[in-house]
Design a protein around this motif. Structure first.
Motif, PDB file in Angstrom:
ATOM      1  N   THR A  95       0.601  -1.030   0.143  1.00 50.49           N
ATOM      2  CA  THR A  95      -0.157   0.074   0.125  1.00 50.49           C
ATOM      3  C   THR A  95       0.841   1.204   0.108  1.00 50.49           C
ATOM      4  O   THR A  95       1.837   1.323   0.579  1.00 50.49           O
ATOM      5  CB  THR A  95      -0.902  -0.016   1.149  1.00 50.49           C
ATOM      6  N   MET A  96       0.540   2.106  -1.037  1.00 48.80           N
ATOM      7  CA  MET A  96       1.073   3.347  -0.893  1.00 48.80           C
ATOM      8  C   MET A  96       0.116   4.707  -0.572  1.00 48.80           C
ATOM      9  O   MET A  96      -1.050   4.434  -1.059  1.00 48.80           O
ATOM     10  CB  MET A  96       2.086   3.599  -2.252  1.00 48.80           C
ATOM     11  N   TYR A  97       0.655   5.940  -0.217  1.00 47.14           N
ATOM     12  CA  TYR A  97      -0.201   6.656   0.107  1.00 47.14           C
ATOM     13  C   TYR A  97       0.337   8.313  -0.402  1.00 47.14           C
ATOM     14  O   TYR A  97       1.567   8.304  -0.363  1.00 47.14           O
ATOM     15  CB  TYR A  97      -0.510   6.935   1.687  1.00 47.14           C
ATOM     16  N   TRP A  98      -0.743   9.195  -0.712  1.00 41.10           N
ATOM     17  CA  TRP A  98      -0.240  10.506  -0.968  1.00 41.10           C
ATOM     18  C   TRP A  98      -1.068  11.383  -0.171  1.00 41.10           C
ATOM     19  O   TRP A  98      -2.068  11.399   0.211  1.00 41.10           O
ATOM     20  CB  TRP A  98      -0.384  10.904  -2.291  1.00 41.10           C
ATOM     21  N   TYR A  99      -0.167  12.338   0.768  1.00 35.44           N
ATOM     22  CA  TYR A  99      -0.791  13.148   1.635  1.00 35.44           C
ATOM     23  C   TYR A  99      -0.475  14.821   1.332  1.00 35.44           C
ATOM     24  O   TYR A  99       0.689  14.698   0.852  1.00 35.44           O
ATOM     25  CB  TYR A  99      -0.396  12.946   3.131  1.00 35.44           C
ATOM     26  N   ARG A 100      -1.304  15.749   2.043  1.00 41.18           N
ATOM     27  CA  ARG A 100      -0.739  16.867   1.825  1.00 41.18           C
ATOM     28  C   ARG A 100      -0.889  17.546   3.089  1.00 41.18           C
ATOM     29  O   ARG A 100      -1.785  17.276   3.975  1.00 41.18           O
ATOM     30  CB  ARG A 100      -1.870  17.635   0.719  1.00 41.18           C
ATOM     31  N   LEU A 130      -1.660  16.361   8.501  1.00 46.16           N
ATOM     32  CA  LEU A 130      -1.732  15.649   7.317  1.00 46.16           C
ATOM     33  C   LEU A 130      -3.035  15.192   6.676  1.00 46.16           C
ATOM     34  O   LEU A 130      -3.933  14.714   7.571  1.00 46.16           O
ATOM     35  CB  LEU A 130      -0.764  14.427   6.897  1.00 46.16           C
ATOM     36  N   ARG A 131      -3.441  15.337   5.370  1.00 39.40           N
ATOM     37  CA  ARG A 131      -4.573  14.930   4.752  1.00 39.40           C
ATOM     38  C   ARG A 131      -4.513  14.069   3.711  1.00 39.40           C
ATOM     39  O   ARG A 131      -3.572  14.441   2.822  1.00 39.40           O
ATOM     40  CB  ARG A 131      -5.749  16.120   4.421  1.00 39.40           C
ATOM     41  N   LEU A 132      -5.207  12.952   3.507  1.00 39.65           N
ATOM     42  CA  LEU A 132      -5.077  12.106   2.649  1.00 39.65           C
ATOM     43  C   LEU A 132      -5.417  12.422   1.110  1.00 39.65           C
ATOM     44  O   LEU A 132      -6.715  12.867   1.088  1.00 39.65           O
ATOM     45  CB  LEU A 132      -5.730  10.734   3.123  1.00 39.65           C
ATOM     46  N   ILE A 133      -4.678  12.355   0.047  1.00 37.69           N
ATOM     47  CA  ILE A 133      -5.189  12.674  -0.953  1.00 37.69           C
ATOM     48  C   ILE A 133      -5.692  11.240  -1.935  1.00 37.69           C
ATOM     49  O   ILE A 133      -6.917  11.375  -2.366  1.00 37.69           O
ATOM     50  CB  ILE A 133      -4.251  13.383  -1.938  1.00 37.69           C
ATOM     51  N   TYR A 134      -4.657  10.516  -2.070  1.00 40.29           N
ATOM     52  CA  TYR A 134      -5.162   9.210  -2.765  1.00 40.29           C
ATOM     53  C   TYR A 134      -4.176   8.189  -1.788  1.00 40.29           C
ATOM     54  O   TYR A 134      -3.206   8.525  -1.435  1.00 40.29           O
ATOM     55  CB  TYR A 134      -4.855   9.299  -4.340  1.00 40.29           C
ATOM     56  N   TYR A 135      -4.602   6.667  -2.211  1.00 33.57           N
ATOM     57  CA  TYR A 135      -3.875   5.869  -1.931  1.00 33.57           C
ATOM     58  C   TYR A 135      -4.170   4.434  -2.717  1.00 33.57           C
ATOM     59  O   TYR A 135      -5.008   4.618  -3.516  1.00 33.57           O
ATOM     60  CB  TYR A 135      -4.089   5.266  -0.243  1.00 33.57           C
ATOM     61  N   SER A 136      -3.211   3.650  -2.814  1.00 34.80           N
ATOM     62  CA  SER A 136      -3.607   2.616  -3.655  1.00 34.80           C
ATOM     63  C   SER A 136      -2.817   1.118  -2.775  1.00 34.80           C
ATOM     64  O   SER A 136      -1.959   1.207  -2.021  1.00 34.80           O
ATOM     65  CB  SER A 136      -2.328   2.799  -4.628  1.00 34.80           C
ATOM     66  N   ILE A 137      -3.566   0.093  -2.726  1.00 38.29           N
ATOM     67  CA  ILE A 137      -3.355  -1.031  -2.101  1.00 38.29           C
ATOM     68  C   ILE A 137      -2.444  -1.994  -2.867  1.00 38.29           C
ATOM     69  O   ILE A 137      -2.249  -3.136  -2.363  1.00 38.29           O
ATOM     70  CB  ILE A 137      -4.815  -1.661  -1.390  1.00 38.29           C
ATOM     71  N   THR A 138      -2.536  -1.928  -4.288  1.00 40.06           N
ATOM     72  CA  THR A 138      -1.772  -2.815  -4.892  1.00 40.06           C
ATOM     73  C   THR A 138      -1.576  -2.048  -6.340  1.00 40.06           C
ATOM     74  O   THR A 138      -2.229  -0.971  -6.641  1.00 40.06           O
ATOM     75  CB  THR A 138      -2.443  -4.221  -5.402  1.00 40.06           C
ATOM     76  N   GLU A 139      -0.533  -2.574  -7.290  1.00 40.12           N
ATOM     77  CA  GLU A 139      -0.246  -2.128  -8.413  1.00 40.12           C
ATOM     78  C   GLU A 139      -1.586  -1.801  -9.488  1.00 40.12           C
ATOM     79  O   GLU A 139      -2.469  -2.712  -9.294  1.00 40.12           O
ATOM     80  CB  GLU A 139       0.669  -3.252  -9.064  1.00 40.12           C
TER      81      GLU A 139
END
Lengths: 112, 111
Positions: free
Chosen positions: B31-36, B43-52
């Motif tokens: 899992t990967m995440y982008w925060y601002r 921090l606030r979550l923008i997008y995340y991804s649990i797999t490719e």
């Protein structure tokens, strides 16, 4: 939505003293993570807890295992290098997809 | 141990410009995440991804796109930079459901 209330917002300590930070959650949380952010903006993970307590040197964190609605971070014998901004972040679990909800931070200043 | 790298460290853009930020991790996390993070705030979550190739919206996804090209990399695009915008964008990764590790951040300034 789910909220994380962190207190205090700012804290000034003299070297050698002890203090505690607290985060309250408006709903039951699955886990909590504590971070320190340094002056360069790097976010360093201090603790990750799904329950109970963890200790690392002069830092100790606890996560209320019954209600799962608050967590604390204790700083013992504060040192100058402890200065920085501390954040707690909690994950609600269930369908939240491992999303962390951050508190607004505690700006800690340790003085000689 | 592993490391998360973010490029660039500093990004200066013009109003209306499309800007892309990149993140790489070698933890082999799913899992990967982008925060601002805005100045003085959490921090606030923008997008995340649990797999490719997976993509999930966070609370702040409007105005952004993201792409999980492969397991180790996750990029974020500001679709139209807003004038006077200043923020730090932080990338993180984790084994799903476990502790998140953060990169050093990309500091965005829009002129």
């Amino acid at each position: 939505g789910d909220q994380v209330e962190q207190s205090p917002s700012a804290l000034s300590l003299h070297e050698g003293t002890d203090s505690a930070l607290r985060c309250n959650f408006t709903t039951t949380m699955r886990s909590v993570q504590w971070f320190r952010q340094n002056s360069r903006g790097s976010l360093i993970s201090l603790f990750y807890l799904a329950s109970g307590t963890k200790e690392n040197g002069r830092l100790k964190s606890a996560f209320d295992s019954k209600e799962r609605r608050y967590s604390t971070l204790h700083i013992r014998d504060a040192q100058l290098e402890d200065s920085g901004t501390y954040f707690c972040a909690a994950e609600a679990g269930g369908g939240s997809g491992n999303k962390l909800i951050f508190g607004t931070g505690t700006l800690l200043s340790v003085k000689p | 141990g592993g490391i998360i790298t973010q490029t660039p460290k500093f990004l200066i853009g013009q109003e209306g410009q499309k800007l892309t930020l990149k993140c790489q991790q070698n933890f082999n996390h799913d899992t990967m995440y982008w925060y601002r993070q805005d100045s003085g705030k959490g921090l606030r979550l923008i997008y995340y991804s649990i797999t490719e190739n997976d993509l999930q919206k966070g609370d702040l996804s409007e105005g952004y796109d993201a792409s999980r090209e492969k397991k180790s990399s996750f990029s974020l695009t500001v679709t139209s930079a807003q004038k006077n915008e200043m923020a730090v964008f932080l990338c993180a990764s984790s084994i799903q459901g476990w502790e998140q590790y953060f990169g050093p951040g990309t500091r965005l300034t829009v002129l």
